[in-house]
Scaffold this motif. Structure first.
Motif: not given
Length: 144
Positions: A7-16, A21-26, A55-63
């Motif tokens: 492959a030349s690249f990977v496209v990852s379509l969410g729920d990373n 996601g990235f919760e505040d206390d982690v 959607n699972h990423d949005y349970c935390g802080d996507v920024t």
């Protein structure tokens, strides 16, 4: 062709980052290392990754995920909630079955058979934001 990467690249379509996601206390750097870098460590995967949130990423802080794109040495490419990737590929119709040809003749044939590059444009759209929902309820809401 065994010399060519799969492959030349990977496209990852969410729920990373399951489940929340990235919760505040982690520790986000540790979580990134443990659940991305160490999981996708294979040589074949050391290429650009074009990312969008799920959607699972949005349970935390996507920024926090967006910030990992700021490192110029990373393969993680998630510069904005919606973004575009444009890549060009060369298509070569050359097959090197006849090894008896001399190099000059082979190079001339390759140049004649070279096709113009093909442009691929991928538009990554954050449909979670478009739909107006950010996170599924916690897994306990599903009776577990």
């Amino acid at each position: 062709d065994h010399d060519r990467p799969a492959a030349s690249f990977v496209v990852s379509l969410g729920d990373n980052f399951y489940w929340n996601g990235f919760e505040d206390d982690v520790d986000h750097e540790m979580r990134f290392q443990e659940t991305f870098e160490k999981v996708y460590h294979h040589q074949e995967l050391q290429l650009p990754w074009y990312i969008i949130a799920g959607n699972h990423d949005y349970c935390g802080d996507v920024t926090k995920q967006l910030k990992f794109s700021e490192d110029p040495n990373t393969r993680w490419s998630f510069p904005d909630y919606n973004h575009r990737v444009v890549r060009e590929f060369s298509i070569n119709n050359n097959n090197n079955e006849n090894d008896e040809e001399d190099n000059d003749e082979r190079q001339q044939q390759q140049q004649k058979q070279q096709q113009p590059p093909v442009k691929l444009e991928i538009i990554l759209i954050d449909t979670i934001q478009l739909a107006g929902n950010l996170c599924y309820p916690s897994e306990s809401a599903f009776g577990e």
